[in-house]
Scaffold this active site. Structure first.
Site, PDB file in Angstrom:
ATOM      1  N   GLU A   4     -44.415 -41.696 -70.981  1.00 16.50           N
ATOM      2  CA  GLU A   4     -45.752 -42.174 -70.631  1.00 16.50           C
ATOM      3  C   GLU A   4     -45.648 -43.549 -69.984  1.00 16.50           C
ATOM      4  O   GLU A   4     -44.761 -44.339 -70.298  1.00 16.50           O
ATOM      5  CB  GLU A   4     -46.630 -42.271 -71.885  1.00 16.50           C
ATOM      6  CG  GLU A   4     -47.069 -40.927 -72.403  1.00 16.50           C
ATOM      7  CD  GLU A   4     -48.009 -41.056 -73.612  1.00 16.50           C
ATOM      8  OE1 GLU A   4     -48.470 -42.181 -73.895  1.00 16.50           O
ATOM      9  OE2 GLU A   4     -48.247 -40.033 -74.264  1.00 16.50           O
TER      10      GLU A   4
ATOM     11  N   ASP B 205     -42.808 -36.924 -35.576  1.00 18.56           N
ATOM     12  CA  ASP B 205     -43.550 -36.214 -36.625  1.00 18.56           C
ATOM     13  C   ASP B 205     -44.059 -37.205 -37.660  1.00 18.56           C
ATOM     14  O   ASP B 205     -43.594 -38.347 -37.720  1.00 18.56           O
ATOM     15  CB  ASP B 205     -42.661 -35.154 -37.289  1.00 18.56           C
ATOM     16  CG  ASP B 205     -43.467 -33.989 -37.865  1.00 18.56           C
ATOM     17  OD1 ASP B 205     -44.720 -34.047 -37.847  1.00 18.56           O
ATOM     18  OD2 ASP B 205     -42.843 -33.014 -38.324  1.00 18.56           O
TER      19      ASP B 205
ATOM     20  N   LYS C 120     -43.519 -23.420 -34.004  1.00 24.02           N
ATOM     21  CA  LYS C 120     -42.964 -23.290 -35.366  1.00 24.02           C
ATOM     22  C   LYS C 120     -43.852 -22.410 -36.252  1.00 24.02           C
ATOM     23  O   LYS C 120     -45.073 -22.449 -36.143  1.00 24.02           O
ATOM     24  CB  LYS C 120     -42.865 -24.709 -35.953  1.00 24.02           C
ATOM     25  CG  LYS C 120     -42.839 -24.804 -37.465  1.00 24.02           C
ATOM     26  CD  LYS C 120     -42.821 -26.243 -37.924  1.00 24.02           C
ATOM     27  CE  LYS C 120     -43.750 -26.470 -39.107  1.00 24.02           C
ATOM     28  NZ  LYS C 120     -43.794 -27.844 -39.558  1.00 24.02           N
TER      29      LYS C 120
ATOM     30  N   ARG D  64     -51.533 -32.202 -48.782  1.00 18.89           N
ATOM     31  CA  ARG D  64     -51.319 -30.877 -48.186  1.00 18.89           C
ATOM     32  C   ARG D  64     -52.528 -29.976 -48.336  1.00 18.89           C
ATOM     33  O   ARG D  64     -53.043 -29.454 -47.368  1.00 18.89           O
ATOM     34  CB  ARG D  64     -50.121 -30.194 -48.867  1.00 18.89           C
ATOM     35  CG  ARG D  64     -48.807 -30.628 -48.305  1.00 18.89           C
ATOM     36  CD  ARG D  64     -47.695 -29.697 -48.700  1.00 18.89           C
ATOM     37  NE  ARG D  64     -46.451 -30.198 -48.197  1.00 18.89           N
ATOM     38  CZ  ARG D  64     -45.754 -31.140 -48.801  1.00 18.89           C
ATOM     39  NH1 ARG D  64     -46.159 -31.651 -49.940  1.00 18.89           N
ATOM     40  NH2 ARG D  64     -44.638 -31.575 -48.271  1.00 18.89           N
TER      41      ARG D  64
HETATM   42  C1  R5P Z   1     -46.203 -30.365 -40.798  1.00 17.92           C
HETATM   43  O1  R5P Z   1     -47.362 -30.098 -40.586  1.00 17.92           O
HETATM   44  C2  R5P Z   1     -45.745 -31.779 -40.937  1.00 17.92           C
HETATM   45  O2  R5P Z   1     -46.135 -32.546 -39.850  1.00 17.92           O
HETATM   46  C3  R5P Z   1     -44.248 -31.872 -41.116  1.00 17.92           C
HETATM   47  O3  R5P Z   1     -43.624 -31.323 -39.973  1.00 17.92           O
HETATM   48  C4  R5P Z   1     -43.789 -31.119 -42.316  1.00 17.92           C
HETATM   49  O4  R5P Z   1     -44.618 -31.366 -43.419  1.00 17.92           O
HETATM   50  C5  R5P Z   1     -42.375 -31.488 -42.654  1.00 17.92           C
HETATM   51  O5  R5P Z   1     -41.965 -30.725 -43.738  1.00 17.92           O
HETATM   52  P1  R5P Z   1     -40.468 -30.213 -43.849  1.00 17.92           P
HETATM   53  O6  R5P Z   1     -39.600 -31.417 -43.611  1.00 17.92           O
HETATM   54  O7  R5P Z   1     -40.370 -29.681 -45.248  1.00 17.92           O
HETATM   55  O8  R5P Z   1     -40.281 -29.160 -42.818  1.00 17.92           O
END
Ligand code: R5P
Length: 315
Positions: A43, A222, A196, A100
């Site tokens: 905790e 990204d 993708k 998410r």
């Molecule tokens: C997707 O919508 C995000 O912009 C990232 O590309 C994604 O969350 C990356 O996740 P990972 O590294 O697990 O592919």
């Protein structure tokens, strides 16, 4: 929210102490004297050893892995400040975890982003500062001000210094086009997109590249690397399509599960990330970190002085 005084207090959680120190240094302010630890059963145990009454309190805590622990710690730091009569409480979350699930896209799933947003506001948070949220619309789950900053100015400065010849900026998926365009424009670069498909939380499939990358220097942009599937699969197909060099620019180096190994094995020349998440063990040597502490320090001081934060909102 009560009126807050001229006093400003920076409190660091345990998620990223180095970034907290860098922000404090950039502001030339101390971090509050605080104990943030754990009881033997795990905790969270907190004690702030200085007066917070009326203070403009900034709690520095990205919710990077371990996400749940860091989130609970943030909540309890907010509660500590509220019960100590802080004038205003701002959560500074450079990396915002739980971004998410922002909608119910199939039966019997939670809207986690909404639930977690509720915990901050019900817990007494007055304001939020974050950078490159995975889903910017999560701001709508808050009825308090959310300052959503972009790491682009910091990352772009470094990218420009590297003088990449005739670059093509690539988005690893359709959702990232806006962000990629934000880098392509100031670099005077062409734009390409990787088609993708996500198979599971850690597995993805790429089939096509939209745009020409043959004999070009590619910059993949990204918001985050989580398991590394998206970036490394993108790098592989770009190399297959004839890219001569591949650089990756990413805001949040979350790096979980197989990410490190995938990045080691991928045909990537260099990776530029911000320090929104701490540098972990075993990172490959081709990763360079650019600090966002100056950007966050500027946001904090502007918020404290009630001057514009939107000057930092260049996307
Ligand atoms: C997707 O919508 C995000 O912009 C990232 O590309 C994604 O969350 C990356 O996740 P990972 O590294 O697990 O592919």
């Amino acid at each position: 929210m009560d009126a807050y005084s001229d006093k400003i207090t920076l409190i660091s959680g345990q998620a990223h102490p180095q970034l907290s120190r860098d922000i404090a240094d950039a502001l030339d302010l101390p971090l509050a004297n605080a104990h943030v630890g754990r009881f033997p059963d795990g905790e969270v145990d907190i004690k702030i050893n200085e007066d917070l009454r009326g203070s403009d309190v900034f709690i520095l805590q990205p919710t990077c892995p371990p996400v749940n622990d860091n989130w609970i710690e943030l909540l309890l730091l907010i509660d500590t400040a509220r019960r100590a009569s802080a004038g205003r409480i701002t959560a500074v979350m450079p990396y915002y975890g739980y971004a998410r699930k922002d909608r119910k896209d199939e039966g019997r799933v939670p809207i986690s982003a909404r639930v977690l947003a509720n915990t901050l506001t019900v817990g007494g948070c007055d304001r939020l500062v974050t950078i490159d949220m995975h889903a910017a619309q999560i701001q709508g789950f808050y009825d308090i001000p959310v300052d959503h900053l972009y790491a682009k100015p910091a990352l772009l400065d470094r990218l420009s210094e590297l003088n990449i010849v005739d670059p093509v900026v690539v988005s690893p998926d359709v959702g990232g086009i806006k962000m990629a365009r934000g880098y392509a424009k100031p670099l005077g670069a062409d734009l390409a997109i990787v088609d993708k498909r996500r198979i599971s939380g850690s597995e993805i499939a790429v089939e096509h590249v939209i745009g020409d990358v043959r004999d070009r220097n590619v910059v993949i942009v990204d918001d985050m690397i989580s398991t590394g599937g998206s970036i490394t699969e993108a790098a592989k197909i770009l190399r297959k399509n004839g890219a001569s060099s591949i650089m990756v620019v990413v805001t949040h180096p979350v790096f979980c599960g197989p990410a490190i190994q995938r990045l080691r094995d991928a045909p990537i020349d260099k990776i530029l990330v911000s320090d929104s998440c701490p540098r972990g063990e075993g990172w490959p040597g081709n990763i360079e970190t650019v600090s966002i502490a100056p950007l966050l320090a500027k946001a904090i001081i502007n918020i404290h002085r009630s001057t514009s934060v939107s000057v930092l909102f260049q996307d």
